[in-house]
Each structure stands twice: as structure tokens, then as C-alpha cells.
Enzyme design. Structure first.
Site, short mmCIF file in Angstrom:
data_model
loop_
_atom_site.label_atom_id
_atom_site.label_comp_id
_atom_site.label_asym_id
_atom_site.label_seq_id
_atom_site.Cartn_x
_atom_site.Cartn_y
_atom_site.Cartn_z
CB SER A 19 -0.95 0.04 1.21
OG SER A 19 -1.70 -1.11 1.28
CG LEU B 19 -1.53 8.06 -6.82
CD1 LEU B 19 -2.81 8.20 -7.61
CD2 LEU B 19 -1.74 8.54 -5.39
CG ASP C 92 -3.42 -0.26 -8.57
OD1 ASP C 92 -3.66 0.82 -8.01
OD2 ASP C 92 -2.76 -1.16 -8.05
CD GLU D 200 1.30 -15.66 -3.22
OE1 GLU D 200 2.23 -15.01 -2.69
OE2 GLU D 200 0.24 -15.94 -2.66
CB THR E 201 18.20 4.71 4.47
OG1 THR E 201 19.40 4.32 5.13
CG2 THR E 201 18.06 6.22 4.53
CB CYS F 52 -25.42 -1.42 -11.17
SG CYS F 52 -25.34 -2.97 -12.09
CG HIS G 251 -21.00 0.09 -12.84
ND1 HIS G 251 -21.16 0.20 -11.48
CD2 HIS G 251 -21.49 -1.12 -13.18
CE1 HIS G 251 -21.72 -0.90 -11.02
NE2 HIS G 251 -21.92 -1.72 -12.03
CD GLU H 87 -19.46 3.42 -11.02
OE1 GLU H 87 -20.39 3.93 -11.68
OE2 GLU H 87 -19.55 2.29 -10.49
N1 GLN Z 1 -26.57 -7.66 -8.25
C1 GLN Z 1 -27.09 -6.97 -9.39
C2 GLN Z 1 -26.94 -7.78 -10.67
O1 GLN Z 1 -26.16 -8.69 -10.74
C3 GLN Z 1 -26.43 -5.62 -9.55
C4 GLN Z 1 -25.00 -5.68 -9.90
C5 GLN Z 1 -24.29 -4.39 -9.70
O2 GLN Z 1 -24.76 -3.50 -8.99
N2 GLN Z 1 -23.11 -4.25 -10.25
O3 GLN Z 1 -27.61 -7.50 -11.64
#
Ligand code: GLN
Length: 547
Positions: free
Chosen positions: A14, A19, A71, A148, A187, A380, A519, A521
Site C-alpha cells: 500500500s 498511483l 489500479d 507468488e 534507510t 446498477c 457504471h 463512474e
Molecule cells: N446484483 C445486481 C446484478 O447482478 C447488480 C450488480 C451491480 O450493482 N453491479 O444485476
């Protein structure tokens, strides 16, 4: 052929490797280069798609439908380069490819070993698309010394040797701990982690040293001497108020210079930092504050909704306001009235999630937002819950629910206005799924087109009637309830191109109530905020809510 920058970490996890990689990508772009960023994760899951958000934070979805490490979200937010399936790889994927080849007979007669079979597979993956960009940045997850991680480090060692001399460099991130008792930065852990790298045949060209205290020149020189790097390639990295300061901070600390020096690129092209100057200006000169309640399931872990947190910040930047998001566990609203919690917020967001736990609380929050005319964005699962709420309260279907919850409980309790999707169209081909299919990689994933009703709120927001956003879900709002729900006031304002799958709903007569099956975002960037997030924050800022 691309030049390669490998990014590794030592001392502790972390440290902000993701970033630092993303910021370096942005800095190379500022100097006119093209870049691509990759993540190599040593864990044995084939991809993070089946990991709980509590384990690994958000799953970031790419346009081409890969479920990847968060990431990759940083990489996209800093460079604007859309990640691809081939930009994320895990040991699990590597081993499963190797084993699949072995079964097919591809290595017939050979004993399959880590060297060369696993390392070859890693090197093949590293080389994909190496003729497309100037720089390929490859970050290795975990810390040097992890069991790993070893095949990845070995593959990098071989890869560096096989490429022309000077075409690959290694950047290593470490921590300089501060001992308050003696007032000193230490260091030694950095020296040890560089030794660890050296013992596997790797040597850093650039060292990025995270520290909570200024690093004195004397210590920098000492690190350079003991770790065998040039003094100006020891880059201090201090804590920042906002992650978006990182490109500017790393630039000032000389990171891009040190990297270009290591490649012996001289003179280096002059950087154009205007994009990041504008981003900093928007962050530093925000006026006022907007409070947004995010009502979800994974609220204890900050990283679980990483892209949503960032997209909210971008929405604030677009409107020059600070966004204060508060994460509220939706289960609270299953026992308590949401009103006293929610009356202090200018906007309400219900994000994605899986499973029934907490969903009645999300439905209560959607109801509150609808009735009180508070801006609401449902993403969603947050859209699906808004549809269930409207079905129950506006369309007179008290048993409305999602098939997801019936599948989970094994009982039939709901009228499924949200149902399990068994076939759909992706581009030109049909995708089919069964309830009994494997869990990994079988959702509706990646970018899909939505067609928006021209006079809808969402078409105004996007300034377009055809958009493309990323999906990650198994269940879908049932379009056969469209007429009933539209009569009751829930408009289906965005649909899949074939008209079968509802992509967007909005409440008529509400100042800002939008539910989206995708989504938004995931595509938001500080310099190109998601239109939905930007307008959501605008509505919150302008809103005069009915209380
Ligand atoms: N669980 C819901 C689905 O599978 C919504 C999924 C989500 O919010 N990414 O449709």
C-alpha cells in the site's frame, strides 16, 4: 517498439505504486509520449471478478469486458487511455493458460516448469501491443520477496535481457520510516528491499521513497550510494491532500526527468502541464460544499467504491464545489427511518452491489429521495432498487422484487421486476447464460450502447441520444413492466439498441432522479468528468430540496 518501465514495491504494501505508475504515465504524456499501463498481480485468482469488495476493493471493468484490479481505474483516470483485457494479468490467469496449453498438447513431450513455461507466458503477455505506444508501464502487485511474485520478477529479468540494451528500466517504491525517538528517517529497510531485488538479478534505476517527513539531502545521498542509483534518481514522495496532485508533485520531485535520464533520452521534450494545472486549480479553488449520502453495502472499506468516490470528486471539480461523500450502511434504514439521516444531504446515491442484504434499506432511501425531491442517482443495483420501489409504491405491486434475492434464498417471494438475464446481444453476436453457469466472467460485462429518449433528462445531461457505458451485472429490469411503470411515473428513458433491455429510468416531475443499469463512474476522469456525475452534483448544488 515500446520502452518498458517496470514498477515494483518494497518494505511494505500500500505504498501507492498504482498511483505513482499512473502519475508517471500522465507525466510522460505531458511530454508528448504515448503510454499504456499494465498490472501484473501475483495472486492465484484468474481475475478479481469473484473476490469480495472487502477483500480486494472495487472490481474495475474495462470497455472490452475484463474484470480487473482497481489500479486500472487509476491508470485510466490519470492518462485517459482506456484499459484493455490484456492490461491486467494474474498468476492465476498465467497458470490457467499454461495448464490449458498442456492439456491441448501444446508442449507435448516436455516437463512443464515455472522457468521457462510460466515465465514465457508472462513475457508473451508483456509484449502484447508493444508496437503501439512509446512507453509501456508495468506494475507488479505485492512486495518484492512475496513467494507468488517470483515468476513475475524472473520474467522481467529475462525480458530486460532479451530486449535491446537500455529499453527497459525498473522503478522501485519503498518507505522511509520515521523514528520519533531519535528524530530520524531510516534507510535500512530500503537498502534491504533493493538487496532483495538484486538477489533475483534486478536493480532499480529509479527509487521512489515514500516518507512522512522531508528527506534531507544527506539521506538521499546515502540511499543513492547504498542502493546503487544516481542521487537525482532518488525521488521523494510525500503525502498529498488529493491524489490528483500526484502528477504535479512527482514532476516537481523530478520523477519524469529521472526516468527519461535512465533511458538516456536527452534533451527531454518539454512538458506541458496545463491539464494538471487546471485540475489543481479546480481542487484548490472550490467554493462551498455539497454533501452526498452514498447508501450501500460495502461502506466499511474505502476502496470498495473507489471509482464512485473519484467520480464524485470529478463532479465537484466540474462545478467548482467540494463534494463531501458520506458512506452509510443501507442496513440501517431497514430498522430506522431514513429521514433524520438524510435530511442533511443535498443528494443521494445508491451504488452497485450483489445479494439481498441491505437492499430494503436502499429501497427506503430511493423512496425518500423520490418523495422529498432530493437528487438521486441509482447505479446498477441502485437502479434496480429504484425500479422495485416505484413498482411497489407507484404501480401498486407490493410484492415487486428481484429474482437475485429469490435465487439466493431458494424461495419464491417476489414478483420479479428484475430478472436473471439469459440471453442478450453483444455487438453482432448473441450471448447465452444459465443460472447454473460458473460465477467468474459470466455477467453482462463491458461497454454497451444505450439509446436515449431525445426529450429525457438523461439526453440533456449527456447532450447525446446514443451513449456507451460499462456494465457489470447478471440481472436486468424486466421491460415487460414498462407500460405499467411508465403510467405510474417511472420513465424508461434509455434502452439497449434492440429495445429489449432497460438501461436508464427516471422519475417524471422529479428535479433529478436517474437510475442507470451501467457504471458511469468507471469512465469519469478529473479532466473529463462523467456527464452524469457532473450534472448530479450541479443539481445537488442548485437544488432547493423539499423537506
Ligand atoms: N446484483 C445486481 C446484478 O447482478 C447488480 C450488480 C451491480 O450493482 N453491479 O444485476
Amino acid at each position: 517498439m515500446a520502452r518498458y518501465i517496470f514498477i515494483t514495491g518494497g518494505v511494505v504494501s500500500s505504498l501507492g505504486k498504482g498511483l505513482a505508475s499512473a502519475a508517471l504515465g500522465a507525466l510522460l504524456q505531458a511530454r508528448g509520449y504515448t503510454v499504456r499501463l499494465r498490472k501484473l498481480d501475483p495472486y492465484l485468482n484468474v481475475d478479481p471478478g469473484t473476490m469480495s469488495p472487502f477483500e480486494h476493493g472495487e472490481v474495475f471493468v474495462t470497455d472490452d469486458g475484463a474484470e480487473t484490479d482497481l489500479d486500472l481505474g487509476h491508470y485510466e483516470r490519470f492518462t485517459g487511455v482506456s484499459a484493455r483485457r490484456t492490461d491486467s494479468i494474474s498468476s492465476g490467469r498465467i497458470y490457467s493458460n499454461v495448464l490449458e496449453k498442456e492439456r491441448r498438447g501444446a508442449y507435448l513431450g516436455k516437463t512443464i516448469q515455472v522457468i521457462p513455461h510460466v515465465t514465457n507466458e508472462i513475457k508473451d503477455f508483456l509484449s502484447i501491443g508493444d508496437d503501439e505506444v512509446d512507453f509501456m508501464l508495468c506494475e507488479i502487485g505485492g512486495t518484492v520477496g512475496d513467494i507468488e511474485g517470483l515468476p513475475f520478477f524472473e520474467a522481467i529479468r529475462q525480458f530486460t535481457h532479451e530486449r535491446p540494451r537500455g529499453e527497459c528500466i525498473l522503478m522501485h517504491l519503498t518507505l522511509l520510516p520515521y523514528l520519533a525517538a531519535s528524530g530520524e528517517l531510516k534507510t535500512k529497510p530500503t537498502q534491504h528491499s533493493v538487496k532483495e531485488l538484486q538477489s533475483i538479478g534486478l536493480a532499480p534505476d529509479v527509487l521512489v521513497c515514500r516518507s512522512e517527513h522531508p528527506i534531507p539531502e544527506k539521506e538521499r545521498a546515502k540511499i543513492a550510494l547504498f542502493c546503487n542509483v544516481r542521487p537525482d534518481a532518488v525521488i521523494p514522495a510525500y503525502d498529498l491532500k488529493s491524489i490528483y496532485e500526484a502528477p504535479m508533485a512527482y514532476h516537481r520531485a523530478g520523477l519524469d526527468r529521472a526516468v527519461l535520464d535512465a533511458f538516456q533520452i536527452s534533451p527531454a521534450p518539454r512538458p506541458d502541464m496545463s491539464r494538471w494545472e487546471d485540475v489543481m486549480d479546480r481542487l484548490d479553488n472550490a467554493e462551498g460544499e455539497v454533501r452526498v449520502a452514498v447508501i450501500g453495502k460495502y461502506t466499511q472499506l474505502e476502496d470498495a467504491y473507489k471509482s464512485i468516490a473519484e467520480a464524485l470528486t470529478h463532479g465537484g471539480m466540474a462545478n467548482r464545489v467540494r463534494v463531501r461523500a458520506e458512506w452509510i450502511d443501507s442496513e440501517i434504514f431497514e430498522k430506522e427511518d431514513p429521514a433524520p439521516y438524510l435530511e442533511n444531504f443535498q443528494a443521494i446515491l445508491v451504488p452497485g452491489g450483489f445479494g439481498e442484504r441491505g437492499t430494503e434499506g436502499m429501497i427506503a432511501a430511493a423512496k425518500y429521495a423520490r418523495e422529498k425531491h432530493v437528487p438521486y442517482m441509482g447505479i446498477c443495483l441502485g437502479m434496480q432498487m429504484a425500479v422495485i420501489e416505484a413498482a411497489r409504491d407507484l404501480a401498486g405491486m407490493p410484492d415487486a422484487g428481484s429474482e437475485e434475492f429469490d435465487h439466493e434464498s431458494g424461495k419464491t417471494r417476489f414478483t420479479p421486476v428484475v430478472y436473471h438475464l439469459k440471453e442478450w446481444v453483444q455487438g453482432n453476436h448473441k450471448v447465452e447464460r444459465k443460472v447454473t453457469d460458473d460465477k467468474g466472467g459470466t455477467m453482462r460485462l463491458g461497454a454497451y450502447t444505450a439509446i436515449l429518449a431525445p426529450d429525457s433528462n438523461v439526453a440533456r445531461v449527456y447532450g447525446a441520444t446514443e451513449i456507451e457505458e460499462r456494465h457489470r451485472h447478471r440481472y436486468e429490469v424486466d421491460a415487460s413492466y414498462r407500460e405499467e411503470l411508465e403510467k405510474a411515473g417511472l420513465r424508461f428513458s434509455g434502452m439497449s439498441p434492440d429495445g429489449r433491455l432497460p438501461e436508464i429510468v427516471e422519475v417524471e416531475g422529479h428535479p433529478w432522479f436517474i437510475g442507470v443499469q451501467f457504471h458511469p463512474e468507471l469512465k469519469s476522469k478529473p479532466f473529463a468528468p462523467s456527464p452524469l456525475f457532473a450534472d448530479f452534483i450541479r443539481a445537488a448544488k442548485d437544488g432547493d430540496r423539499l423537506v
